[in-house]
Write a protein that holds these residues in place. Sequence first.
Motif, PDB file in Angstrom:
ATOM      1  N   ALA A 153       0.997  -4.078   1.580  1.00  0.00           N
ATOM      2  CA  ALA A 153       0.344  -4.266   0.288  1.00  0.00           C
ATOM      3  C   ALA A 153       1.387  -4.531  -0.796  1.00  0.00           C
ATOM      4  O   ALA A 153       2.477  -3.965  -0.783  1.00  0.00           O
ATOM      5  N   LYS A 154       1.022  -5.390  -1.733  1.00  0.00           N
ATOM      6  CA  LYS A 154       1.878  -5.679  -2.881  1.00  0.00           C
ATOM      7  C   LYS A 154       0.994  -5.873  -4.114  1.00  0.00           C
ATOM      8  O   LYS A 154       0.103  -6.712  -4.119  1.00  0.00           O
ATOM      9  N   ASP A 155       1.251  -5.078  -5.133  1.00  0.00           N
ATOM     10  CA  ASP A 155       0.533  -5.195  -6.406  1.00  0.00           C
ATOM     11  C   ASP A 155      -0.981  -5.248  -6.231  1.00  0.00           C
ATOM     12  O   ASP A 155      -1.654  -6.137  -6.745  1.00  0.00           O
ATOM     13  N   CYS A 156      -1.511  -4.275  -5.505  1.00  0.00           N
ATOM     14  CA  CYS A 156      -2.968  -4.275  -5.278  1.00  0.00           C
ATOM     15  C   CYS A 156      -3.595  -2.932  -5.643  1.00  0.00           C
ATOM     16  O   CYS A 156      -4.574  -2.507  -5.035  1.00  0.00           O
ATOM     17  N   GLU A 157      -3.045  -2.309  -6.649  1.00  0.00           N
ATOM     18  CA  GLU A 157      -3.547  -1.021  -7.124  1.00  0.00           C
ATOM     19  C   GLU A 157      -5.046  -1.056  -7.416  1.00  0.00           C
ATOM     20  O   GLU A 157      -5.762  -0.088  -7.143  1.00  0.00           O
ATOM     21  N   ASN A 158      -5.544  -2.171  -7.935  1.00  0.00           N
ATOM     22  CA  ASN A 158      -6.957  -2.251  -8.327  1.00  0.00           C
ATOM     23  C   ASN A 158      -7.894  -2.601  -7.185  1.00  0.00           C
ATOM     24  O   ASN A 158      -9.077  -2.264  -7.247  1.00  0.00           O
ATOM     25  N   THR A 159      -7.405  -3.274  -6.159  1.00  0.00           N
ATOM     26  CA  THR A 159      -8.278  -3.695  -5.057  1.00  0.00           C
ATOM     27  C   THR A 159      -8.115  -2.858  -3.797  1.00  0.00           C
ATOM     28  O   THR A 159      -9.010  -2.820  -2.953  1.00  0.00           O
ATOM     29  N   LEU A 160      -6.993  -2.182  -3.663  1.00  0.00           N
ATOM     30  CA  LEU A 160      -6.724  -1.406  -2.453  1.00  0.00           C
ATOM     31  C   LEU A 160      -7.725  -0.276  -2.206  1.00  0.00           C
ATOM     32  O   LEU A 160      -8.144  -0.081  -1.064  1.00  0.00           O
ATOM     33  N   PRO A 161      -8.135   0.480  -3.212  1.00  0.00           N
ATOM     34  CA  PRO A 161      -9.078   1.571  -2.949  1.00  0.00           C
ATOM     35  C   PRO A 161     -10.356   1.118  -2.236  1.00  0.00           C
ATOM     36  O   PRO A 161     -10.791   1.770  -1.274  1.00  0.00           O
ATOM     37  N   ALA A 162     -10.949   0.032  -2.647  1.00  0.00           N
ATOM     38  CA  ALA A 162     -12.179  -0.448  -1.990  1.00  0.00           C
ATOM     39  C   ALA A 162     -11.906  -0.862  -0.548  1.00  0.00           C
ATOM     40  O   ALA A 162     -12.719  -0.609   0.349  1.00  0.00           O
TER      41      ALA A 162
ATOM     42  N   ASP B  11       0.556   4.987  -5.097  1.00  0.00           N
ATOM     43  CA  ASP B  11      -0.264   6.114  -5.557  1.00  0.00           C
ATOM     44  C   ASP B  11      -1.734   5.900  -5.220  1.00  0.00           C
ATOM     45  O   ASP B  11      -2.433   6.842  -4.837  1.00  0.00           O
ATOM     46  N   ALA B  12      -2.211   4.665  -5.365  1.00  0.00           N
ATOM     47  CA  ALA B  12      -3.607   4.362  -5.022  1.00  0.00           C
ATOM     48  C   ALA B  12      -3.853   4.596  -3.541  1.00  0.00           C
ATOM     49  O   ALA B  12      -4.889   5.148  -3.154  1.00  0.00           O
ATOM     50  N   ALA B  13      -2.905   4.188  -2.712  1.00  0.00           N
ATOM     51  CA  ALA B  13      -3.034   4.388  -1.267  1.00  0.00           C
ATOM     52  C   ALA B  13      -3.064   5.876  -0.925  1.00  0.00           C
ATOM     53  O   ALA B  13      -3.937   6.324  -0.171  1.00  0.00           O
ATOM     54  N   ARG B  14      -2.137   6.625  -1.484  1.00  0.00           N
ATOM     55  CA  ARG B  14      -2.111   8.077  -1.238  1.00  0.00           C
ATOM     56  C   ARG B  14      -3.395   8.737  -1.722  1.00  0.00           C
ATOM     57  O   ARG B  14      -3.934   9.628  -1.062  1.00  0.00           O
ATOM     58  N   GLY B  15      -3.877   8.295  -2.868  1.00  0.00           N
ATOM     59  CA  GLY B  15      -5.096   8.863  -3.431  1.00  0.00           C
ATOM     60  C   GLY B  15      -6.335   8.614  -2.591  1.00  0.00           C
ATOM     61  O   GLY B  15      -7.344   9.298  -2.746  1.00  0.00           O
ATOM     62  N   HIS B  16      -6.247   7.643  -1.693  1.00  0.00           N
ATOM     63  CA  HIS B  16      -7.369   7.341  -0.809  1.00  0.00           C
ATOM     64  C   HIS B  16      -7.065   7.719   0.630  1.00  0.00           C
ATOM     65  O   HIS B  16      -7.653   7.197   1.577  1.00  0.00           O
ATOM     66  N   GLY B  17      -6.115   8.658   0.803  1.00  0.00           N
ATOM     67  CA  GLY B  17      -5.869   9.266   2.102  1.00  0.00           C
ATOM     68  C   GLY B  17      -4.996   8.495   3.057  1.00  0.00           C
ATOM     69  O   GLY B  17      -4.923   8.847   4.236  1.00  0.00           O
ATOM     70  N   ALA B  18      -4.305   7.481   2.591  1.00  0.00           N
ATOM     71  CA  ALA B  18      -3.437   6.713   3.484  1.00  0.00           C
ATOM     72  C   ALA B  18      -2.052   7.341   3.572  1.00  0.00           C
ATOM     73  O   ALA B  18      -1.585   7.971   2.630  1.00  0.00           O
ATOM     74  N   ASP B  19      -1.424   7.158   4.713  1.00  0.00           N
ATOM     75  CA  ASP B  19      -0.006   7.467   4.845  1.00  0.00           C
ATOM     76  C   ASP B  19       0.734   6.263   4.275  1.00  0.00           C
ATOM     77  O   ASP B  19       0.366   5.120   4.539  1.00  0.00           O
TER      78      ASP B  19
END
Length: 64
Positions: free
Chosen positions: A13-22, A48-56
């Motif tokens: 992932a690169k610069d996808c803070e807004n789309t990664l959670p979905a 941070d978005a990835a961690r916040g949604h349970g990803a390693d």
Amino acid sequence: MAERASVGVALIAKDCENTLPACLDSVRPYVSQIVVCVDERTTDGTADAARGHGADVVVPVQVS
């Protein structure tokens, strides 16, 4: 909710803070692990978005 398979998902992932959670939320019911490798040139809160949604999270990753 669907039973989680004993498989994982890995993505870069690169610069996808807004789309990664979905994205992560859409696969979470079907997998037992999500790994997000964050490109070293990312300038937003993707990790941070990835961690916040349970990803390693693996950071940084150099993508050529």
